[in-house]
Design an enzyme around this catalytic site. Structure first.
Site, mmCIF file in Angstrom:
data_model
loop_
_atom_site.group_PDB
_atom_site.id
_atom_site.type_symbol
_atom_site.label_atom_id
_atom_site.label_comp_id
_atom_site.label_asym_id
_atom_site.label_seq_id
_atom_site.Cartn_x
_atom_site.Cartn_y
_atom_site.Cartn_z
ATOM 1 N N TYR A 192 1.038 91.057 36.041
ATOM 2 C CA TYR A 192 1.182 92.405 36.603
ATOM 3 C C TYR A 192 1.348 93.448 35.507
ATOM 4 O O TYR A 192 1.788 93.150 34.395
ATOM 5 C CB TYR A 192 2.347 92.484 37.597
ATOM 6 C CG TYR A 192 3.739 92.498 37.005
ATOM 7 C CD1 TYR A 192 4.382 93.700 36.703
ATOM 8 C CD2 TYR A 192 4.432 91.312 36.764
ATOM 9 C CE1 TYR A 192 5.675 93.721 36.184
ATOM 10 C CE2 TYR A 192 5.723 91.320 36.253
ATOM 11 C CZ TYR A 192 6.336 92.533 35.955
ATOM 12 O OH TYR A 192 7.607 92.557 35.439
ATOM 13 N N CYS A 193 0.952 94.676 35.842
ATOM 14 C CA CYS A 193 1.196 95.835 34.978
ATOM 15 C C CYS A 193 1.850 96.914 35.838
ATOM 16 O O CYS A 193 2.553 96.594 36.806
ATOM 17 C CB CYS A 193 -0.089 96.308 34.296
ATOM 18 S SG CYS A 193 -1.426 96.799 35.415
ATOM 19 N N TRP A 194 1.642 98.177 35.524
ATOM 20 C CA TRP A 194 2.352 99.245 36.230
ATOM 21 C C TRP A 194 1.944 99.333 37.696
ATOM 22 O O TRP A 194 2.779 99.338 38.599
ATOM 23 C CB TRP A 194 2.122 100.574 35.517
ATOM 24 C CG TRP A 194 2.567 101.782 36.283
ATOM 25 C CD1 TRP A 194 1.794 102.803 36.731
ATOM 26 C CD2 TRP A 194 3.903 102.100 36.705
ATOM 27 N NE1 TRP A 194 2.550 103.737 37.407
ATOM 28 C CE2 TRP A 194 3.854 103.331 37.403
ATOM 29 C CE3 TRP A 194 5.134 101.466 36.572
ATOM 30 C CZ2 TRP A 194 4.977 103.934 37.960
ATOM 31 C CZ3 TRP A 194 6.266 102.065 37.127
ATOM 32 C CH2 TRP A 194 6.178 103.282 37.802
#
Length: 355
Positions: A92-94
């Site tokens: 995951y990222c932002w």
């Protein structure tokens, strides 16, 4: 890419959760148990953003792609060098965009069964806030109420050692809650990080047993407590913790020793009380600091600042305070755990704590 997206409720199905955001983003908050494998450093993310805005979106995207590719290669040779062929990571990222998408695609090309968190960290943050609207209401709380220096935090720790469920909000917030409550050399967590820690703590409790919590106002330093938690424990049962003035002064001298050892910082904090107290009174307290008259200052703060503030606020916040069990607590004695056990026995006789 839609087939590689999964929702947050599937996070437990994976071998590892990988946060590919920058170290600064990760430090602010992250999904519990996640590791940080940034595809852009803090500085690189700023550089890409600046290039995107000041040069062109194309140049910013090209620079970002080059940096991300280089950093992914580095992680493959280091962080993930020992991962087995059947490894199943959740990435995951932002917001579930290009950073996590790039890693997920490449990992699947390698042969790992990687998936991308739909919505990224933002989906986790929304879920955390939703949880804080409901989860605190599922518990019964017993609030430890009493003026500053009465040893509520020490009693809370002793209750934990005696086997009770305790929620130490000040420990989670890294702050004692009062004007002089900052922990020496320890910054407070971000609001997001505090919320994550709070949810983790609440999920560890048994709803069938009460949770002891120290009386707090809405804010602990820079941290704001969720309304669902405040409203629930403000309506619950109370224990009024009482200690002698001498014990309280001694306790404050010990608990705030780090402040007395840094007089200039202490004076800065005391000056913030101008407005609540006259300039003349605060100037007198500053003089006590200069003269290292610690015991006298502790007594003055108890009498002139802390006790009036407690008298103003306690009746407004705790509905059951008139019915509170009153505990004469000796916070400086060595038998605080035995005192806590005696309190539990008293509460059990009132059927507030199950035997």
């Amino acid at each position: 890419m839609k087939s590689l997206l999964v929702t947050l409720d599937k996070a437990g199905d994976f071998d590892e959760i990988v946060d590919v955001r920058t170290p600064l983003e990760f430090a602010e908050d992250h999904i519990p148990g996640a590791i940080n494998a940034p595809v852009l450093s803090n500085e690189e993310r700023v550089l890409v953003g600046t290039t995107y805005k000041q040069v062109s979106p194309f140049e910013g995207t090209r620079l970002g792609a080059a940096l991300v590719a280089r950093n992914i290669a580095h992680h493959l040779e280091t962080t993930f060098a020992d991962r087995p062929r059947n490894w199943r990571p959740l990435i995951y990222c932002w917001r579930g965009g290009k950073r996590s998408g790039s890693v997920t695609t490449l990992f699947n090309m390698i042969g790992w069964q990687a998936r991308q968190l739909d919505g990224g960290y933002k989906s986790y943050r929304r879920a955390t806030l939703d949880t804080l609207d409901t989860l605190p209401k599922t518990f019964t709380y017993i609030a430890l109420v009493g003026p500053t220096g009465s040893g509520k935090t020490r009693l809370l720790s002793a209750l934990n050692q005696a086997g009770a469920q305790t929620l130490d909000l000040e420990a989670l917030a890294s702050h004692r809650g009062s004007l002089l409550g900052a922990w020496a050399g320890v910054p407070q967590p971000s609001q997001k990080r505090f919320d994550t820690l709070l949810v983790s703590a609440l999920r560890g409790f048994d709803p069938g047993q009460p949770v002891f919590v120290e009386a707090e106002s809405r804010r602990i330093g820079s941290i704001t407590l969720p309304l669902a938690l405040l409203e629930t424990f403000h309506r619950g049962a109370c224990v009024e913790v009482r200690s002698s003035r001498e014990d309280r002064a001694t306790f404050l001298l010990h608990d705030y020793a780090h402040l007395f050892d840094h007089p200039e910082h202490l004076k800065e904090q005391l000056q913030k009380l101008i407005g609540l107290h006259s300039r003349e009174r605060v100037t007198g307290w500053l003089g006590l600091v200069d003269e290292n008259r610690r015991a006298e200052l502790a007594g003055e703060l108890i009498e002139r600042h802390y006790d009036p503030a407690y008298a103003r606020s306690s009746d407004q916040h705790f509905d059951q305070l008139p019915n509170a069990l009153q505990l004469d607590f000796r916070p400086n004695d060595a038998d605080v755990v035995e005192q806590a056990k005696a309190l539990l026995a008293q509460l059990e006789s009132r059927t507030l704590v199950a035997g």
